[in-house]
Design a protein around this motif. Structure first.
Motif, PDB file in Angstrom:
ATOM      1  N   ALA A   1       0.921  -1.401  -0.029  1.00 33.23           N
ATOM      2  CA  ALA A   1      -0.039  -0.106   0.043  1.00 33.23           C
ATOM      3  C   ALA A   1       0.973   1.371   0.162  1.00 33.23           C
ATOM      4  O   ALA A   1       0.629   2.412  -0.658  1.00 33.23           O
ATOM      5  N   GLU A   2       1.979   1.172   0.676  1.00 29.72           N
ATOM      6  CA  GLU A   2       2.910   2.389   0.756  1.00 29.72           C
ATOM      7  C   GLU A   2       3.535   2.657  -0.611  1.00 29.72           C
ATOM      8  O   GLU A   2       3.553   3.813  -1.165  1.00 29.72           O
TER       9      GLU A   2
ATOM     10  N   SER B   1       2.206   1.567  -3.306  1.00 19.07           N
ATOM     11  CA  SER B   1       1.069   2.276  -4.291  1.00 19.07           C
ATOM     12  C   SER B   1       0.989   3.894  -4.250  1.00 19.07           C
ATOM     13  O   SER B   1       1.145   4.539  -5.073  1.00 19.07           O
ATOM     14  N   ALA B   2       0.989   4.379  -2.824  1.00 18.05           N
ATOM     15  CA  ALA B   2       0.862   5.900  -2.818  1.00 18.05           C
ATOM     16  C   ALA B   2       2.146   6.477  -3.122  1.00 18.05           C
ATOM     17  O   ALA B   2       2.214   7.580  -3.915  1.00 18.05           O
TER      18      ALA B   2
ATOM     19  N   ALA C   1       2.324   6.953  -7.177  1.00 20.81           N
ATOM     20  CA  ALA C   1       1.627   7.898  -7.485  1.00 20.81           C
ATOM     21  C   ALA C   1       2.398   9.332  -7.308  1.00 20.81           C
ATOM     22  O   ALA C   1       2.217  10.207  -8.238  1.00 20.81           O
ATOM     23  N   GLU C   2       2.741   9.290  -6.153  1.00 22.75           N
ATOM     24  CA  GLU C   2       3.511  10.472  -5.773  1.00 22.75           C
ATOM     25  C   GLU C   2       4.826  10.839  -6.737  1.00 22.75           C
ATOM     26  O   GLU C   2       5.057  11.796  -7.105  1.00 22.75           O
TER      27      GLU C   2
ATOM     28  N   GLU D   1       4.902   9.781  -9.678  1.00 27.70           N
ATOM     29  CA  GLU D   1       4.312  10.234 -11.101  1.00 27.70           C
ATOM     30  C   GLU D   1       3.855  11.700 -11.245  1.00 27.70           C
ATOM     31  O   GLU D   1       4.358  12.465 -12.085  1.00 27.70           O
TER      32      GLU D   1
END
Lengths: 336, 336
Positions: free
Chosen positions: B148-149, B151-152, B155-156, B158
Motif C-alpha cells: 500500500a505504501e 502504491s501511494a 503515484a507521488e 508520477e
C-alpha cells in the motif's frame, strides 16, 4: 406496489441528527483527511484540498462512524476507516471527472479544469494508495477485504457505465447494475465496516451492509432525477450534465420505453450521436415530464429507501438507528 | 568512484537463471493473473489481456517469488502477492500512458490508443482494486502495508515527474527522487514481501528491500539511457519517446549541465516549449554523445547495480542469490 418512504410536504433537514451524532468523530476524520492528503509534492495537497473543501456532505464516512458507534466501538479505527472511505470517494470523483470530461464538481470548477487530466488521474491514484495505507493501520483484514472489494467493484461499475454510455438499448436492469456498482457498493462497504471493527456478528454486518446498499441506490436515483430537475445551486452541477455527457440514466430509460418512435429518434440523436443543439435539453425535460419518468425514478428511490429502513430493523433501536432512518428521508427529500 | 558491475564484452542472458528458478511458480502467477483480470464487463479482460500478453519480463513478480522461495516459504501467498505486484505495475502502465499521451507500449499500440483514455483510467483502477483484494487474501498485514505504501509512493513519484516535465531546472537530485518513487519503490516492495511472508527477520527483509530498490534505480537509469540509444525493437518503444514527451531524464540533466549556452537554448526550445522539429532528436543524441551523458547515466546504473549486489551479501548464499545477482547484470547489460 412496494412500501415507500412517505412523501413530505416540506423537505426536512433529516441529516442533522446524523451530523450531530458523529460531530466529534467527524472533526477527527477531517483532521486525519487533511494530514493524509499532505505530501512533499505540492500539487497533491493543493488538489486534494480543493476537493475536500468543496463541501461534500461526507455521507459515506458518517455511515462508518455511526455504525461503529452504535455498537459502542472504542478506539480510533472507525475514524481511520471513515477517512479511507472519503479518500476512496474523492479518488473516484477525480477519475470520474476525467472520464466524463466534466467541467464542474460541487459548484466549483472540476480539478481537471484547474490542474489538468494528468494531475487528476495521478492524485486520484495517490489518494487511493493513502486510503489503503490507512486501512492497514486499522489492522482489520475483514474491513480491508470489504473496502478492497468495493474499490474493484466501483471501477467495474464505471467501466460498465462507459459501455452503456451513448447506448439507448441500455435496459433498466443494466442501469441498476451500474449504480449498484459505481455508487451503492461504497455506501454498503462504508456501513458494513462499522460493525465489523466493533466485532459484531455476520448477521449484524450484513444488515448494515444492506442498509448502505439500499441507501446508495436511493441516493443515486435521486441524483439522476435531480440532473433533469434540481436547481444548479442545490446540486453543485449544471442541470443536464448527464444529458450532455450522453449518460443513459433511469429517467431516460423510462422515457425511451414509454415514448413514441419520434421520441426515440430524438433521444438517439441527442445521446448516441453527440448531436445536442440549443433547446434539446428543454425538449428532453419536457419528454421526461410527459412520460412521468422523473416521478417513476423518484418512486423507485422511495422503494429502495424503504428497503434501507427495513434493513435497520435488524439493528439495535436508539438514537443511532433513528438518525440513520432520518438520513434515508433526507436523501430522498433532496428531490422534493 | 564507487564499485561497479564489471563491463562485459557481450550482453549475456543473465535473467535465465531467475526465470528457470521460478518457472513453476510463475505458471501459477500467470494463471492467477488471467483469472483475476476476468470480469463480466467484457472491456476489462480485453484490455488487461492486451497488456498481460504484451510480453513484459515479469521482473517484479519474479523478485517476490525468488525471495520467498529463498527462505523455503511453503504455501501460495508468494504467488498471490506476485500477481498483485504485476497488477499494480500494469495499472501504473495504463495510467502512465494516459498521462504521457503515449502511442506505444512494449512495441504494441498503447491501450489508450485502442480503447481510449477513459477505459485505460478505469481498467487501471479495477486492476489496482483486484491487486488489493489479492493482498488481503494472503492475510499478511505487513505485506499489505509495504505494498500500500508503494502504491501511494508510485503515484507521488508520477506527480513529481509531471511537475519536473518540461522543466530544464530539474536537478539530478530531483530526478533521482522521481525514479526512486515511480520505479524503484515497486521493485523494493516486490522484493521485501518475499521474506516478509516467509517470516524472516527485519534485517533480512530490509536487505531484500534494499536489493530491490537499488536494482530498480539501475533498471530505470538503463531505461532512460536506452530511450536515446536502444533500437526500437529491443525496447518496445520508439527511441526518443522521453524527448518527445518533454521528460527530463538523467541523460538530459547531464548534457544540460555540461553543455554550452547554445546547447541549453536548444534543450529549452525542445523540452520546455513543445517545439520539436525534424532533426532535433538526432541533434539531441549528438549532444548527449558529445558530453558523455549516456555513458554517465550507464555508469550511474552500474553504481546502483553494485549496491544491489552488495545488499545480497546479507541474504543466504545459494542458487537464489546467484540468480538475483545475475538479474542485476542482465538489467544493466540491456544497454551494452
Amino acid at each position: 406496489m412496494v412500501a415507500s418512504v412517505p412523501e413530505k410536504n416540506k423537505p426536512h433537514n433529516g441529516i442533522q441528527s446524523l451530523v450531530d451524532l458523529v460531530a466529534r468523530d467527524m472533526e477527527a476524520v477531517n483532521r486525519l483527511i487533511l494530514s493524509k492528503a499532505g505530501s512533499n509534492v505540492d500539487l497533491i495537497p493543493e488538489i486534494a484540498k480543493h476537493l475536500i473543501d468543496s463541501g461534500g456532505k461526507r455521507l459515506r464516512p458518517m455511515l462508518t462512524l455511526a455504525l461503529a458507534d452504535m455498537f459502542g466501538y472504542q478506539g480510533s479505527g472507525h475514524v481511520t476507516l471513515s477517512a479511507s472511505v472519503e479518500f476512496m470517494h474523492t479518488a473516484t470523483l477525480l477519475h470520474d471527472d476525467v472520464v466524463d470530461e466534466s467541467d464542474m464538481r460541487r459548484g466549483k470548477l472540476a480539478a481537471r479544469k484547474l490542474w489538468g487530466n494528468q494531475a487528476s488521474v495521478l492524485v486520484g491514484d495517490y489518494l487511493l494508495g493513502q486510503a489503503f495505507k490507512m486501512m492497514v493501520d486499522v489492522g482489520s483484514l475483514e474491513a480491508l477485504r470489504v473496502l478492497a472489494e468495493a474499490s474493484a467493484v466501483i471501477a467495474e461499475g464505471e467501466v460498465m457505465q462507459l459501455g452503456a454510455a451513448k447506448n439507448l438499448a441500455t435496459s433498466e436492469a443494466s442501469y441498476m447494475k451500474v449504480i449498484e456498482a459505481k455508487t451503492a457498493a461504497l455506501f454498503a462497504a462504508a456501513a458494513e465496516v462499522g460493525p465489523i471493527i466493533a466485532g459484531q456478528s455476520a448477521e449484524t454486518c450484513a444488515a448494515a451492509r444492506r442498509y448502505g446498499m439500499e441507501l446508495g441506490l436511493a441516493f443515486q436515483l435521486v441524483d439522476d432525477a435531480l440532473d433533469y430537475g434540481g436547481s444548479s445551486a442545490d446540486l453543485g452541477k449544471q442541470v443536464g450534465d448527464d444529458f450532455r455527457e450522453g449518460k443513459i440514466t433511469l429517467p431516460v430509460v423510462v422515457a425511451v420505453e414509454r415514448g413514441s418512435d419520434e421520441d426515440r429518434a430524438f433521444w438517439r440523436r441527442c445521446l448516441e450521436t453527440d448531436g445536442i443543439r440549443d433547446g434539446d435539453l428543454e425538449h428532453a425535460i419536457g419528454l421526461l415530464r410527459r412520460h412521468g419518468a422523473i416521478e417513476e425514478t423518484i418512486a423507485r428511490a422511495r422503494h429502495y429507501g424503504a428497503s434501507a429502513i427495513e434493513a435497520l430493523a435488524a439493528l439495535p433501536a436508539g438514537r443511532h438507528r433513528d438518525a440513520l432512518h432520518e438520513a434515508v428521508e433526507f436523501c430522498i427529500s433532496r428531490v422534493n
